[in-house]
Design an enzyme around this catalytic site. Structure first.
Site, PDB file in Angstrom:
ATOM      1  N   GLY A  23       0.839  -1.210   0.000  1.00 41.69           N
ATOM      2  CA  GLY A  23       0.000   0.000   0.000  1.00 41.69           C
ATOM      3  C   GLY A  23       0.865   1.249   0.000  1.00 41.69           C
ATOM      4  O   GLY A  23       0.525   2.252   0.623  1.00 41.69           O
ATOM      5  N   ASN A  25       1.391   3.454  -2.198  1.00 47.61           N
ATOM      6  CA  ASN A  25       1.006   4.583  -3.043  1.00 47.61           C
ATOM      7  C   ASN A  25       0.204   5.658  -2.324  1.00 47.61           C
ATOM      8  O   ASN A  25      -0.067   6.712  -2.888  1.00 47.61           O
ATOM      9  CB  ASN A  25       0.184   4.089  -4.252  1.00 47.61           C
ATOM     10  CG  ASN A  25      -1.104   3.417  -3.812  1.00 47.61           C
ATOM     11  OD1 ASN A  25      -1.073   2.323  -3.266  1.00 47.61           O
ATOM     12  ND2 ASN A  25      -2.233   4.069  -4.019  1.00 47.61           N
ATOM     13  N   GLY A  27      -1.258   7.555   1.651  1.00 41.62           N
ATOM     14  CA  GLY A  27      -1.282   7.717   3.103  1.00 41.62           C
ATOM     15  C   GLY A  27       0.022   7.375   3.805  1.00 41.62           C
ATOM     16  O   GLY A  27       1.100   7.880   3.450  1.00 41.62           O
ATOM     17  N   GLY A  29       1.655   4.563   3.897  1.00 41.28           N
ATOM     18  CA  GLY A  29       2.571   3.793   3.059  1.00 41.28           C
ATOM     19  C   GLY A  29       3.407   4.723   2.188  1.00 41.28           C
ATOM     20  O   GLY A  29       4.624   4.566   2.078  1.00 41.28           O
ATOM     21  N   SER A 152      -3.914  -1.067  14.726  1.00 48.28           N
ATOM     22  CA  SER A 152      -4.725   0.125  14.988  1.00 48.28           C
ATOM     23  C   SER A 152      -5.198   0.079  16.433  1.00 48.28           C
ATOM     24  O   SER A 152      -5.289  -1.002  17.034  1.00 48.28           O
ATOM     25  CB  SER A 152      -5.942   0.098  14.058  1.00 48.28           C
ATOM     26  OG  SER A 152      -6.927   0.995  14.494  1.00 48.28           O
ATOM     27  N   TYR A 179     -13.390  -4.895  11.119  1.00 46.82           N
ATOM     28  CA  TYR A 179     -12.135  -4.116  11.125  1.00 46.82           C
ATOM     29  C   TYR A 179     -11.371  -4.401  12.426  1.00 46.82           C
ATOM     30  O   TYR A 179     -10.170  -4.668  12.403  1.00 46.82           O
ATOM     31  CB  TYR A 179     -12.423  -2.617  10.983  1.00 46.82           C
ATOM     32  CG  TYR A 179     -11.158  -1.791  10.877  1.00 46.82           C
ATOM     33  CD1 TYR A 179     -10.295  -1.922   9.788  1.00 46.82           C
ATOM     34  CD2 TYR A 179     -10.809  -0.859  11.865  1.00 46.82           C
ATOM     35  CE1 TYR A 179      -9.128  -1.169   9.691  1.00 46.82           C
ATOM     36  CE2 TYR A 179      -9.648  -0.100  11.774  1.00 46.82           C
ATOM     37  CZ  TYR A 179      -8.816  -0.258  10.680  1.00 46.82           C
ATOM     38  OH  TYR A 179      -7.650   0.486  10.589  1.00 46.82           O
TER      39      TYR A 179
HETATM   40  N1  LIG Z   1      -5.280   6.545   8.958  1.00 47.56           N
HETATM   41  C1  LIG Z   1      -5.527   6.171  10.191  1.00 47.56           C
HETATM   42  O1  LIG Z   1      -5.955   6.972  11.042  1.00 47.56           O
HETATM   43  C2  LIG Z   1      -5.263   4.748  10.599  1.00 47.56           C
HETATM   44  C3  LIG Z   1      -5.564   4.389  11.929  1.00 47.56           C
HETATM   45  C4  LIG Z   1      -5.264   3.101  12.352  1.00 47.56           C
HETATM   46  C5  LIG Z   1      -4.695   2.199  11.488  1.00 47.56           C
HETATM   47  N2  LIG Z   1      -4.434   2.562  10.204  1.00 47.56           N
HETATM   48  C6  LIG Z   1      -3.836   1.544   9.321  1.00 47.56           C
HETATM   49  O2  LIG Z   1      -2.828   2.127   8.527  1.00 47.56           O
HETATM   50  C7  LIG Z   1      -2.646   1.358   7.345  1.00 47.56           C
HETATM   51  C8  LIG Z   1      -2.473   2.289   6.151  1.00 47.56           C
HETATM   52  O3  LIG Z   1      -3.681   2.976   5.912  1.00 47.56           O
HETATM   53  P1  LIG Z   1      -3.760   4.534   5.526  1.00 47.56           P
HETATM   54  O4  LIG Z   1      -4.370   5.230   6.683  1.00 47.56           O
HETATM   55  O5  LIG Z   1      -2.468   5.006   4.988  1.00 47.56           O
HETATM   56  O6  LIG Z   1      -4.883   4.463   4.395  1.00 47.56           O
HETATM   57  P2  LIG Z   1      -4.865   4.743   2.814  1.00 47.56           P
HETATM   58  O7  LIG Z   1      -4.346   6.110   2.532  1.00 47.56           O
HETATM   59  O8  LIG Z   1      -6.239   4.412   2.361  1.00 47.56           O
HETATM   60  O9  LIG Z   1      -3.842   3.656   2.279  1.00 47.56           O
HETATM   61  C9  LIG Z   1      -4.176   2.296   2.274  1.00 47.56           C
HETATM   62  C10 LIG Z   1      -3.317   1.599   1.235  1.00 47.56           C
HETATM   63  O10 LIG Z   1      -3.654   0.207   1.209  1.00 47.56           O
HETATM   64  C11 LIG Z   1      -3.850  -0.155  -0.134  1.00 47.56           C
HETATM   65  N3  LIG Z   1      -4.710  -1.323  -0.297  1.00 47.56           N
HETATM   66  C12 LIG Z   1      -6.014  -1.466   0.012  1.00 47.56           C
HETATM   67  N4  LIG Z   1      -6.466  -2.676  -0.367  1.00 47.56           N
HETATM   68  C13 LIG Z   1      -5.419  -3.300  -0.968  1.00 47.56           C
HETATM   69  C14 LIG Z   1      -5.253  -4.554  -1.597  1.00 47.56           C
HETATM   70  N5  LIG Z   1      -6.265  -5.416  -1.754  1.00 47.56           N
HETATM   71  N6  LIG Z   1      -4.039  -4.894  -2.095  1.00 47.56           N
HETATM   72  C15 LIG Z   1      -3.011  -4.029  -1.991  1.00 47.56           C
HETATM   73  N7  LIG Z   1      -3.110  -2.810  -1.422  1.00 47.56           N
HETATM   74  C16 LIG Z   1      -4.306  -2.450  -0.925  1.00 47.56           C
HETATM   75  C17 LIG Z   1      -4.474   1.090  -0.772  1.00 47.56           C
HETATM   76  O11 LIG Z   1      -4.443   1.007  -2.185  1.00 47.56           O
HETATM   77  P3  LIG Z   1      -5.416   1.957  -3.093  1.00 47.56           P
HETATM   78  O12 LIG Z   1      -4.810   3.323  -3.066  1.00 47.56           O
HETATM   79  O13 LIG Z   1      -5.375   1.300  -4.424  1.00 47.56           O
HETATM   80  O14 LIG Z   1      -6.768   1.936  -2.451  1.00 47.56           O
HETATM   81  C18 LIG Z   1      -3.553   2.138  -0.184  1.00 47.56           C
HETATM   82  O15 LIG Z   1      -2.347   2.167  -0.882  1.00 47.56           O
HETATM   83  C19 LIG Z   1      -3.834   0.403   7.272  1.00 47.56           C
HETATM   84  O16 LIG Z   1      -3.409  -0.893   7.646  1.00 47.56           O
HETATM   85  C20 LIG Z   1      -4.798   0.949   8.313  1.00 47.56           C
HETATM   86  O17 LIG Z   1      -5.604  -0.065   8.898  1.00 47.56           O
HETATM   87  C21 LIG Z   1      -4.705   3.811   9.735  1.00 47.56           C
END
Ligand SMILES: NC(=O)c1ccc[n+]([C@@H]2O[C@H](COP(=O)([O-])OP(=O)(O)OC[C@H]3O[C@@H](n4cnc5c(N)ncnc54)[C@H](OP(=O)(O)O)[C@@H]3O)[C@@H](O)[C@H]2O)c1
Length: 307
Positions: A23, A25, A27, A29, A152, A179
């Site tokens: 992931g 690309n 947030g 990641g 999380s 989740y």
């Molecule tokens: N943001 C928060 O406040 C928060 C809080 C707690 C935990 N987290 C955790 O942090 C991690 C990163 O999330 P983020 O907040 O950075 O969200 P994000 O910006 O939505 O990024 C999520 C990434 O995961 C990718 N992804 C989703 N489904 C996938 C699949 N089937 N195969 C490969 N890649 C996939 C997305 O790809 P696309 O761009 O193609 O959709 C995107 O690159 C997650 O594990 C999330 O549970 C986040």
């Protein structure tokens, strides 16, 4: 929870290291790929949309022309794609220093992966379980390698139910429950993986992290719901930028002082924001019986056997 305000300037030189960020690309990641590349690592930006991955790479290379980033397709909802990714990676790379299992989806309606798994457990846990198992040989061959799982605070609401792990046919499903279960699974897996490394005398470390509440696409997708939309301004005042949210997983990935099974999160109030420190998960994350049962179920479902 004393903080020493750890930031990306504390990341050591990573020249010669190879890192995979799932992931990568978007947030957290994306921020992680940027930070690793800045410190000289060779970074594999693993993503389900190569077009989005290339666009992300372009943005980084614009300000960091020396960045060594390779975009590779990986769809965690598809075991075939995970196998293809692992095979191609191993054909081209002899080492893997850091596997950052970051990708995730949050609170989506009930749905299934290509292999018929409930989609949140399927993406957030089972996909990463399969990926890690398929990369085990290269991790083993890289001294002091690390696997970092992104969990999380929502793990605290997670409940394991091994009679209905995948919410079969939607039975008992709510987006929050699934989740929470997937994020609790990230921690149970981390601790069982570390026990596996120790039992088998493998010089790899399993660690975990959570980003508090960070402004990424994950939150934006959730905010599309009308009831959240009302609270949007308040929510985003509470959220920290993705660059801060990525610090716990970056620290877990590179801090030379990190110890096996540590969990990093923000040092602020209720761990919502702040600088990364070692935090404590809920007691249920340490349940060894649940961890073993999850491992067995994951091997059975994915047909990826750790050895
Ligand atoms: N943001 C928060 O406040 C928060 C809080 C707690 C935990 N987290 C955790 O942090 C991690 C990163 O999330 P983020 O907040 O950075 O969200 P994000 O910006 O939505 O990024 C999520 C990434 O995961 C990718 N992804 C989703 N489904 C996938 C699949 N089937 N195969 C490969 N890649 C996939 C997305 O790809 P696309 O761009 O193609 O959709 C995107 O690159 C997650 O594990 C999330 O549970 C986040």
């Amino acid at each position: 929870m004393a903080s020493n305000n750890w930031t990306i300037t504390d990341i050591p030189d990573l020249t010669g290291k190879t890192v995979i960020v799932t992931g990568g690309n978007s947030g957290l990641g994306f921020e992680s790929v940027k930070a690793f590349a800045l410190k000289g690592a060779r970074v594999i930006l693993a993503c389900r949309s190569v077009a989005k991955g290339e666009e992300a790479k372009k943005q980084i290379v614009k300000f960091l022309p020396t960045a060594d980033i390779q975009v590779m397709e990986l769809d965690l909802t598809d075991l075939k794609s995970i196998r293809n990714f692992a095979t191609k990676f191993k054909q081209n790379h002899a080492r893997l220093d850091i596997l950052l299992n970051n990708a995730g989806i949050m609170m989506v309606p009930y749905g299934l992966t290509k292999d018929g798994f409930e989609s949140q457990l399927g993406t957030n846990h089972l996909g990463h379980f399969a990926l890690t198992g398929l990369l085990l040989d290269v991790l083993k061959n890289t001294p002091t390698s690390r696997v970092v799982n992104v969990s999380s605070m929502a793990h605290s609401s997670g409940e394991m139910d091994f009679n209905n792990l995948l919410f079969e046919k939607g039975k008992g499903y709510t987006p929050i429950k699934a989740y929470g279960r997937s994020k609790l699974s990230n921690l149970l897996f981390t601790y069982e993986l570390q026990r596996f490394f120790e039992t088998n005398k493998i010089n790899t470390m399993a660690v975990a992290a959570h980003p508090g509440f960070s402004d990424t696409n994950l939150a934006h997708t959730m905010m599309e719901k009308w009831y959240y939309r009302l609270l949007k301004p308040l929510f985003f005042r509470m959220a920290q930028p993705a660059s801060m949210g990525a610090l716990p997983q970056l620290r877990a990935s590179v801090d030379p002082a990190a110890k096996p099974s540590q969990f990093y999160g923000p040092d602020g109030k209720r761990q919502m924001k702040g600088y990364p420190v070692v935090v404590q998960p809920k007691e249920k994350a340490f349940n060894k019986d649940d961890a073993r049962r999850l491992w067995e179920a994951s091997e059975k479902l994915t047909s990826v056997i750790y050895s």
